[in-house]
Each structure stands twice: as C-alpha cells, then as structure tokens.
Design a protein around this motif. Structure first.
Motif, PDB file in Angstrom:
ATOM      1  N   ARG A  35       0.843  -1.199   0.000  1.00  0.00           N
ATOM      2  CA  ARG A  35       0.000   0.000   0.000  1.00  0.00           C
ATOM      3  C   ARG A  35       0.875   1.243   0.000  1.00  0.00           C
ATOM      4  O   ARG A  35       1.718   1.418   0.899  1.00  0.00           O
ATOM      5  CB  ARG A  35      -0.888  -0.025   1.251  1.00  0.00           C
ATOM      6  CG  ARG A  35      -1.744   1.215   1.454  1.00  0.00           C
ATOM      7  CD  ARG A  35      -2.921   1.211   0.512  1.00  0.00           C
ATOM      8  NE  ARG A  35      -3.883   2.252   0.873  1.00  0.00           N
ATOM      9  CZ  ARG A  35      -4.321   3.169   0.013  1.00  0.00           C
ATOM     10  NH1 ARG A  35      -3.902   3.178  -1.237  1.00  0.00           N
ATOM     11  NH2 ARG A  35      -5.220   4.059   0.396  1.00  0.00           N
ATOM     12  N   MET A  55     -11.502  -9.127  -0.361  1.00  0.00           N
ATOM     13  CA  MET A  55     -11.867  -7.736  -0.690  1.00  0.00           C
ATOM     14  C   MET A  55     -12.344  -6.994   0.563  1.00  0.00           C
ATOM     15  O   MET A  55     -11.964  -5.842   0.803  1.00  0.00           O
ATOM     16  CB  MET A  55     -12.964  -7.733  -1.763  1.00  0.00           C
ATOM     17  CG  MET A  55     -13.503  -6.356  -2.085  1.00  0.00           C
ATOM     18  SD  MET A  55     -12.319  -5.315  -2.948  1.00  0.00           S
ATOM     19  CE  MET A  55     -12.946  -5.454  -4.608  1.00  0.00           C
ATOM     20  N   ALA A  56     -13.154  -7.693   1.373  1.00  0.00           N
ATOM     21  CA  ALA A  56     -13.653  -7.057   2.600  1.00  0.00           C
ATOM     22  C   ALA A  56     -12.480  -6.660   3.502  1.00  0.00           C
ATOM     23  O   ALA A  56     -12.513  -5.599   4.147  1.00  0.00           O
ATOM     24  CB  ALA A  56     -14.605  -8.003   3.323  1.00  0.00           C
ATOM     25  N   LEU A  59     -10.564  -3.557   2.186  1.00  0.00           N
ATOM     26  CA  LEU A  59     -11.275  -2.284   2.371  1.00  0.00           C
ATOM     27  C   LEU A  59     -10.937  -1.613   3.715  1.00  0.00           C
ATOM     28  O   LEU A  59     -11.252  -0.457   3.929  1.00  0.00           O
ATOM     29  CB  LEU A  59     -12.791  -2.496   2.245  1.00  0.00           C
ATOM     30  CG  LEU A  59     -13.284  -2.890   0.843  1.00  0.00           C
ATOM     31  CD1 LEU A  59     -14.782  -3.147   0.840  1.00  0.00           C
ATOM     32  CD2 LEU A  59     -12.940  -1.817  -0.189  1.00  0.00           C
ATOM     33  N   HIS A  60     -10.277  -2.349   4.593  1.00  0.00           N
ATOM     34  CA  HIS A  60      -9.779  -1.726   5.832  1.00  0.00           C
ATOM     35  C   HIS A  60      -8.541  -0.873   5.547  1.00  0.00           C
ATOM     36  O   HIS A  60      -8.163  -0.036   6.356  1.00  0.00           O
ATOM     37  CB  HIS A  60      -9.414  -2.806   6.868  1.00  0.00           C
ATOM     38  CG  HIS A  60     -10.620  -3.450   7.495  1.00  0.00           C
ATOM     39  ND1 HIS A  60     -11.234  -2.961   8.621  1.00  0.00           N
ATOM     40  CD2 HIS A  60     -11.341  -4.531   7.112  1.00  0.00           C
ATOM     41  CE1 HIS A  60     -12.267  -3.726   8.937  1.00  0.00           C
ATOM     42  NE2 HIS A  60     -12.353  -4.696   8.024  1.00  0.00           N
ATOM     43  N   HIS A  61      -7.917  -1.124   4.381  1.00  0.00           N
ATOM     44  CA  HIS A  61      -6.640  -0.445   4.073  1.00  0.00           C
ATOM     45  C   HIS A  61      -6.703   0.470   2.861  1.00  0.00           C
ATOM     46  O   HIS A  61      -5.941   1.420   2.775  1.00  0.00           O
ATOM     47  CB  HIS A  61      -5.546  -1.501   3.844  1.00  0.00           C
ATOM     48  CG  HIS A  61      -5.370  -2.411   5.014  1.00  0.00           C
ATOM     49  ND1 HIS A  61      -4.578  -2.088   6.093  1.00  0.00           N
ATOM     50  CD2 HIS A  61      -5.928  -3.619   5.293  1.00  0.00           C
ATOM     51  CE1 HIS A  61      -4.642  -3.071   6.992  1.00  0.00           C
ATOM     52  NE2 HIS A  61      -5.454  -4.004   6.525  1.00  0.00           N
ATOM     53  N   ALA A  62      -7.574   0.159   1.913  1.00  0.00           N
ATOM     54  CA  ALA A  62      -7.617   0.958   0.677  1.00  0.00           C
ATOM     55  C   ALA A  62      -9.012   0.907   0.064  1.00  0.00           C
ATOM     56  O   ALA A  62      -9.692  -0.116   0.166  1.00  0.00           O
ATOM     57  CB  ALA A  62      -6.607   0.398  -0.330  1.00  0.00           C
ATOM     58  N   PRO A  63      -9.441   2.015  -0.569  1.00  0.00           N
ATOM     59  CA  PRO A  63     -10.717   1.958  -1.289  1.00  0.00           C
ATOM     60  C   PRO A  63     -10.549   1.196  -2.606  1.00  0.00           C
ATOM     61  O   PRO A  63      -9.433   1.107  -3.138  1.00  0.00           O
ATOM     62  CB  PRO A  63     -11.047   3.432  -1.560  1.00  0.00           C
ATOM     63  CG  PRO A  63      -9.740   4.136  -1.523  1.00  0.00           C
ATOM     64  CD  PRO A  63      -8.828   3.356  -0.610  1.00  0.00           C
ATOM     65  N   VAL A  64     -11.655   0.665  -3.116  1.00  0.00           N
ATOM     66  CA  VAL A  64     -11.614  -0.176  -4.323  1.00  0.00           C
ATOM     67  C   VAL A  64     -10.876   0.510  -5.468  1.00  0.00           C
ATOM     68  O   VAL A  64     -10.056  -0.106  -6.155  1.00  0.00           O
ATOM     69  CB  VAL A  64     -13.057  -0.507  -4.783  1.00  0.00           C
ATOM     70  CG1 VAL A  64     -13.028  -1.318  -6.063  1.00  0.00           C
ATOM     71  CG2 VAL A  64     -13.786  -1.275  -3.723  1.00  0.00           C
ATOM     72  N   GLU A  65     -11.170   1.804  -5.670  1.00  0.00           N
ATOM     73  CA  GLU A  65     -10.610   2.487  -6.848  1.00  0.00           C
ATOM     74  C   GLU A  65      -9.092   2.665  -6.757  1.00  0.00           C
ATOM     75  O   GLU A  65      -8.448   2.977  -7.742  1.00  0.00           O
ATOM     76  CB  GLU A  65     -11.318   3.833  -7.100  1.00  0.00           C
ATOM     77  CG  GLU A  65     -11.135   4.888  -6.028  1.00  0.00           C
ATOM     78  CD  GLU A  65     -12.133   4.790  -4.871  1.00  0.00           C
ATOM     79  OE1 GLU A  65     -12.833   3.755  -4.761  1.00  0.00           O
ATOM     80  OE2 GLU A  65     -12.204   5.745  -4.071  1.00  0.00           O
ATOM     81  N   ALA A  89     -14.916  -5.893 -10.322  1.00  0.00           N
ATOM     82  CA  ALA A  89     -14.930  -4.922  -9.217  1.00  0.00           C
ATOM     83  C   ALA A  89     -14.006  -3.732  -9.482  1.00  0.00           C
ATOM     84  O   ALA A  89     -14.281  -2.615  -9.034  1.00  0.00           O
ATOM     85  CB  ALA A  89     -14.511  -5.607  -7.918  1.00  0.00           C
TER      86      ALA A  89
END
Lengths: 243, 202
Positions: A35, A55-56, A59-65, A89
């Motif tokens: 990251r 993926m879940a 999402l604690h570390h980075a947004p999908v985009e 996704a």
C-alpha cells in the motif's frame, strides 16, 4: 480473514490469511498487499472462494478504486482464479503475470476491464508511485513461468510457493522455531519443486538480495536469520522426488 | 450453481443437440426429394401430379436447413449469454457479501459503486436472456410451420402416388419418409420449445 502488517515505512506490506470461514477442503493461502499513499498492489490475490473475504479485508486499508495492480506469481487456481471477480470490481487495474501463462490465465474470464501486463522470462518491475518492486524469475519453482516480488526498500521477498508449508488452520504467522518447521515444509518442496537445477539458479540469484523477510504463499513467514536458514536448507534439499 | 441455473444451462445446450438432429432429418428430406424427382421423371405422365411436389419438398428441406443453421448460431449466442449472466450473478452475490463483511471497514463505502454497477449489469443480462429466448421461440415456431407443411405435402404425395401405377410403391415410400421426417422435426423442435418456454417469463 486475519490481517498482519509486516512492514511499515514510506509504504506498507500487509499479509492476509488464516481465514476462519474458508471452506475446509481448500488449502489456506497467504495474500499480500503493498500500500502506497494512493495505490495498492495485491499479490497472489487468491482463489474465487477467497474473493469476498479478501476484498472485505482490503477495504480496511484501501478503497476499491485505489487497487490499481494485481500480481500473479504463476497460473494456479489458489493464486488467481478470483481474477474474473476482481475484473468486475476494479475499473482501472493491471494484472502483472507471466507472459507464458497469458492465454491460460485468461481462461479465468478476467481481462475485460483489467489490463494483462505480461512479464517476460527475464523479469521486470512494478512501479507503485515512488516505489519500484522487482520481479525476480523463479521459473520451475514450481511453475514453468514463475516470478517472485522483491521490495529493496522493505527488504521483503514475496516468494510464492518457495518456503511454503501446508499446515492446519490457525497456524501462527511467523516461523518461531526453524528446526521444528523443517518437517512441515520438506515434502512440499521435494514433491512440488521439479528441478534441482532451477532451485540452484534461484538460490544463487536470491542470495544476492538483501532480505529481512521471506513471505511465502502458504504457511509461515521467515524473518531475520531464518531467511538464511531457509536458503541453506533448500540448497541442500533434493527436489523432484516423484520420478 | 443452483438448480435453476443448471437447468438453464442444460436447456440452452440441449437446443443445439436437438437442432443437429433436425438438420440430419432435413438433409434426409432433401435426399428423398431428389429420389422422388428421379422416380417421377421415369414414371412420366403416370406421375405428372407428383413432379411439382418434388420441387416443393426440396425447397422446404432447403429452407429448413437454412433456418436451423441460423437458429444454431443464435442458440450459441444464447449459451454465451447464459454463461455471462451466471458470471454477473455470481459477482453480484459476492459483492453483496463483501458489503456485509466490510461494514466496519474504513473504505466500505467504495464498494457501493461496483455493487450498483454489478446489479444493473446482472439485470440487463437477465432481460436480454428473456428477449433472446422469446426470439428463439419465434424462430422455432417457423421450423414447426415447415414441419406442418411437410406433413401436408406428404399427404398430397400419397394421393398422387396412388395414381402412379407401377411406381406407386416407390412414390409412397417417398411420401412415408417425408412424413416420418416431418414428425421427427416436429417432436425435436417441440422439445426445444418446452425446454425454453420455462425461461420466457421467469
């Protein structure tokens, strides 16, 4: 899915694994993320069954985009069969994977929006903002086109199946006693790794790298002196024992 | 894969199999027409009424072959659509699970857009599948129409054959083979229609 930060500096390395809800009949695998401020690279993101918990967890570390890069060390289903789901996704991502496997990996129905970036046999790099990761050839260990990821800044080598051990659920994240760990990985390496010649070439190459952490795709991570212990042990091991 | 999806795959795949049998039979009709034409030619005036029928049988067989060829292409695209719909539905279900699992994650909201997009894509696929099924059913109805016409021709052929003297048996055999082929086409296409009609309004 458990998350362990294994490096924190100008960027982070996060390990994902030991998913408690994983079906018991599929093997446990370690997934890794690098990251940076605005980007995220996922290495060996896993099989289809792991996609949702993986993926879940990310999402604690980075947004999908901001998941902009995927890396597949080789073509195995536990490495990259989730590709078709990542493809739906992620809107702006690249998959760095061996050139030799391109036509095969595309069977995972995953390159409609993801761009396949083929890695040539002699390796390459992945640039993630201000860091540059090296793609180290590890052919025939075990796959005929295989790469590992080396981060010279974090001194981490993501070593794919090399260093792996298949252990029960809930196994600790790090090797605590190298000698007692040997039996957990001996047969895996003897049976899965086909070539002593390929093994020696890889060890020679890897001994030139400055490595603090060796992070395999299954089992525990090696750190400090255990990295050298592993290389010495692997050097002496006869592989390709099925024939 | 759930039972509904499995049977959808089977239904679509079975169309190609049924239609390939129809194709074989249509080619048999075409052969029967050529055979009948030769017999009618030899019979001369005795089979005068039969001669135009042979052309008609041949034309019907040709049209059926063309129609089935075009339906086969369509059935293949319907199969691809089924695969695509399955893929989109799996993704949507996984994205829903992610939303559930990541409730307390710092970036959970970033999944909203992919989730919404996956839902729309899945629904579009489902709508297109229904539209394509309806269109395929219409095309199959056209083949049924051809099969019905072939049966009428077979009945007429029998009447004309009865006036063909020593050629009666040969021409009746032609009429029988056309009738049998028309039956087979009818039954096979009917099976396709039954398999597909389940998905027209689902």
């Amino acid at each position: 899915m458990k998350m362990t930060k294994i490096y924190e500096g100008s960027h982070q390395w996060i390990m994902f694994g030991r998913d408690e809800n994983k079906p018991s009949n599929i093997i446990d695998s370690n997934q890794y993320a690098v990251r940076t401020a605005n980007k995220c690279l996922l290495m060996d993101p896993g099989g289809s069954e792991l996609f949702a918990p993986m993926m879940a967890a990310i999402l604690h570390h980075a947004p999908v985009e901001q998941i902009t890069d995927l890396f597949a060390s080789h073509q195995d289903p536990d490495v990259i069969s989730s590709l078709g789901l990542w493809d739906q996704a992620l809107s702006n991502a690249k998959l760095h994977a061996p050139a030799l496997w391109e036509g095969f990996i595309r069977h995972y129905l995953g390159c409609e929006s993801i761009e396949y970036v083929p890695i040539p046999d002699n390796g390459g790099t992945i640039k993630l903002e201000n860091i540059e990761l090296q793609l180290i050839p590890a052919h025939y260990l075990h796959s005929s086109a295989n790469f590992h990821v080396y981060d010279p800044q974090a001194k981490i080598l993501m070593s794919g199946d090399v260093g792996s051990a298949l252990e029960p659920a809930g196994t600790p994240m790090f090797v605590e006693n190298f000698d007692s760990h040997i039996e957990k990985m001996r047969y895996f390496h003897q049976r899965w790794m086909p070539s002593n010649h390929a093994k020696r070439a890889w060890i020679e190459r890897v001994r030139n790298l400055d490595i603090d952490i060796l992070a395999p795709q299954h089992g525990r991570i090696f750190k400090g002196d255990d990295v050298k212990h592993f290389l010495d042990w692997f050097d002496a091991l006869q592989v390709g024992v099925a024939v | 894969m759930n039972i509904q999806t499995k049977s959808q795959f089977v239904a679509v795949a079975s169309i190609t199999s049924e239609l390939s049998a129809v194709m074989v039979v249509a080619k048999e009709i075409s052969l029967a027409a050529a055979n009948a034409k030769a017999i009618a030619f030899r019979a001369g005036d005795k089979a005068k009424g039969f001669q135009p029928i042979t052309d008609f049988i041949n034309e019907l067989a040709k049209e059926t072959i063309e129609l089935v060829t075009s339906i086969n292409v369509y059935a293949l695209s319907l199969y691809q659509l089924t695969v695509n719909e399955y893929r989109k539905t799996i993704a949507y279900n996984k994205f829903e699970l992610i939303a559930e699992l990541s409730k307390d994650a710092a970036h959970a909201h970033s999944m909203e857009e992919p989730l919404e997009k996956a839902k729309l894509t899945m629904e579009n696929c489902q709508r297109q599948f229904k539209r394509d099924v309806k269109q395929l059913l219409d095309q199959l109805e056209a083949v049924m129409h051809h099969a019905r016409a072939a049966r009428v021709i077979a009945a007429n052929s029998r009447i004309e054959a009865s006036q063909a003297g020593e050629y009666l048996q040969s021409l009746q055999a032609v009429a029988e083979s056309v009738d049998k082929a028309a039956h087979t086409i009818h039954d096979n296409v009917q099976r396709c229609r039954i398999a597909l009609s389940l998905y027209r309004n689902n």
